[in-house]
Design a protein around this motif. Structure first.
Motif, short mmCIF file in Angstrom:
data_model
loop_
_atom_site.label_atom_id
_atom_site.label_comp_id
_atom_site.label_asym_id
_atom_site.label_seq_id
_atom_site.Cartn_x
_atom_site.Cartn_y
_atom_site.Cartn_z
N ASP A 218 74.01 25.70 69.84
CA ASP A 218 74.64 26.39 70.95
C ASP A 218 76.00 25.76 71.25
OD1 ASP A 218 74.33 24.15 72.59
OD2 ASP A 218 72.42 24.86 73.39
N ARG A 220 77.21 24.57 74.28
CA ARG A 220 77.31 23.96 75.60
C ARG A 220 78.36 22.85 75.66
NH1 ARG A 220 71.04 22.83 76.86
NH2 ARG A 220 71.09 22.55 74.59
N ARG A 373 81.83 29.98 80.85
CA ARG A 373 81.10 29.08 79.96
C ARG A 373 80.92 29.76 78.60
NH1 ARG A 373 76.18 26.04 82.80
NH2 ARG A 373 76.74 24.65 81.09
#
Length: 536
Positions: A218, A220, A373
């Motif tokens: 991912d 993040r 994000r």
């Protein structure tokens, strides 16, 4: 002196229930080991449950998919996997029942089921020949478990026994007497528990390995660049202060998810590439680093799923960051005759987007971020398409890896092959969120509020009526733009009794929602949202 007759042991057949239970345990062992093998290969989608479930989704008719989404919502995939597990449990119980007397037949059925699972894994887009290994390894372990248990399950009767027979059954030299109960129950329980333990441990280990790899895929930890073209600040008054009314911007973890993926594709952004090809002069291949190096655009855009029923929950708003999609396509050089963008996701799913809306000046994006994000994996990381004003099944491909310029006459996508419309502009819609359906509310002034949307046209008016009476204009919140939804509210002087509240919206082109209820298939639902309430 009369010779003592040899002792005889009479063993009753093991109960059908015990045989069936051991069959289920053998199947659990096969599945657990298969899932572990798939995880170790880095191909969790090749596991039997996911492979079979994905094929079932592909083969299901559109009405069944729509029914599943309406009935189970975001839990539809979990329900499918549980139903598939139940079917496998029933089949494995039948195999276990047959094993004591017809072991070859039981093993043949088990191997056939594994072959079906292997074929399902090979049928998936992007499959490799090694994707049959999880099913093959699982079948081998399941066969071993059946043979291992069969020694305890095989019924005997009236045969002469030897000291070895007596020892195996825990019988010492005693006068002739029948030994009832079949196989040694303690041994059965021990062996069954051991196999079940291996099944749980192997399946659990597979999940741990898969989750660890997914976590590393991912975004993040990514630091997003600032947009070259930032979104305007939301205007004052875009949010109405009404208890129970949803937020204007939907949090990432609350944003609806509707797709065909049983397991969320996890594509490491370091390995991701996007290919632009087809009817173009200059085919392009971009890495994620290439996207980050390009000028990025930020926009507020509301998305809606075509599966959304009248008043349904499958709509959400977010602030998206990405590359201008029209500019990217023009750089590749669009050839004459192209009228479709056939996009493909990492799991092989395809969508057909009309080319004209992407090029007409609206803010179509190849998005990499959502609400400030990086995209969550469930919403398309590393990149997805966003085209304002079109339902998601023709515009919002997640985990996108390929954009092919082509013609509608030449190629069709996943949902259009299943009877859904090629052209799918989002229809004008509105819903009542306050009060809730079947609510009991006190008499007097009552706030009625909700949300309306008509993406890329904008909402011009919302009207509410009670019990079929005259329509009354609702107060609209400030507009954040034609590509976003709009909140509304009105006050109703409620009197005791049961009442029916209805809402309809009018878009900026002057089109008002029709009264007739139309289901989502083939191009989106229409009709007035209705809420029944009781005033006390």
């Amino acid at each position: 002196m009369t010779a003592e007759k040899p002792a005889r042991i009479v063993v009753a057949p093991v109960s059908t229930l015990v045989s069936a239970a051991l069959g289920v345990v053998a199947a659990a062992l096969a599945l657990g080991v298969a899932e572990l093998a798939a995880a170790l290969m880095g191909r969790p989608e090749a596991g039997p449950l996911l492979a079979l479930g994905s094929v079932f989704i592909d083969l299901s008719p559109a009405w069944l998919k729509d029914l599943a989404i309406r009935t189970f919502g975001a839990q539809d995939k979990l329900v499918l996997l549980l139903a598939l597990a139940a079917v496998i449990a029933v089949a494995s119980a039948a195999i276990g029942t047959a094993a004591p007397r017809r072991p070859l037949l039981a093993i043949a059925v088990l191997v056939a089921l594994a072959a079906v699972a292997g074929a399902a894994a090979l049928s998936r887009p992007g499959a490799y020949p090694v994707d049959v290994l999880p099913a093959a390894v699982g079948a081998a372990c399941g066969t071993f478990a059946l043979l291992y248990a069969r020694r305890q399950l095989r019924p005997r009767s009236g045969g002469r026994i030897t000291l070895g027979d007596l020892a195996r059954h825990g019988v010492t030299a005693q006068p002739p007497a029948p030994v009832g109960g079949g196989a040694d129950r303690r041994s059965l329980l021990t062996r069954g528990a051991a196999m079940l333990g291996v099944a749980v441990l192997s399946g659990g280990a597979g999940q741990v390995i898969t989750l660890a790899r997914q976590a590393s895929a991912d975004g993040r930890a990514l630091v997003l660049p600032r947009p070259a073209d930032p979104a305007r600040p939301l205007p004052a008054g875009v949010v109405l202060d009404v208890p129970g009314l949803g937020p204007f911007t939907t949090p990432n973890d609350a944003f609806y998810r509707v797709d065909t993926a049983l397991i969320v594709p996890r594509v490491p952004h370091q390995e991701w590439t996007l290919r632009v090809h087809g009817l173009v002069d200059r085919p392009v291949e971009l890495t994620f680093a290439d996207l980050l190096a390009r000028p990025l655009t930020e926009r507020d855009i509301t998305l809606t799923c075509v599966s959304n029923e009248v008043g349904g929950p499958y709509a959400g708003h977010a602030r998206w960051l990405g590359v201008n999609l029209a500019a990217l396509l023009r750089e590749a050089g669009i050839q004459a005759g192209a009228d479709q963008i056939l996009s493909r996701s990492a799991d092989g799913w395809t969508a057909s987007t009309a080319l004209e809306p992407v090029l007409d000046g609206r803010d179509a994006l190849l998005a990499i971020a959502m609400n400030g994000r990086p995209l969550p994996p469930a919403h398309g990381f590393p990149a997805r398409m966003i085209v304002p004003g079109l339902y998601g099944y023709v515009s919002a491909t997640k985990w996108v890896t390929e954009l092919k310029l082509t013609r509608f006459a030449d190629e069709r996508a996943y949902w259009t092959e299943r009877g859904w419309a090629e052209q799918a502009p989002i229809k004008t819609a509105s819903r009542i969120e306050v009060p809730k359906p079947f609510a009991e509310i006190p008499a007097g002034p009552v706030t009625v509020a909700g949300t309306a949307w008509a993406q890329h046209r904008g909402v011009a008016a919302v009207e509410v009526r009670v019990d079929g009476g005259p329509w009354r204009q609702a107060d609209l919140a400030a507009s954040a733009g034609p590509d976003t939804w709009r909140q509304w509210r009105t006050t109703w002087q409620a009197i005791p009794g049961q009442h029916r509240l209805e809402v309809r919206a009018t878009d900026a082109t002057g089109h008002t929602q029709p009264a007739e209820r139309v289901p989502p298939i083939p191009d989106g639902a229409t009709g007035w949202h209705t809420v029944l309430v009781t005033v006390t």
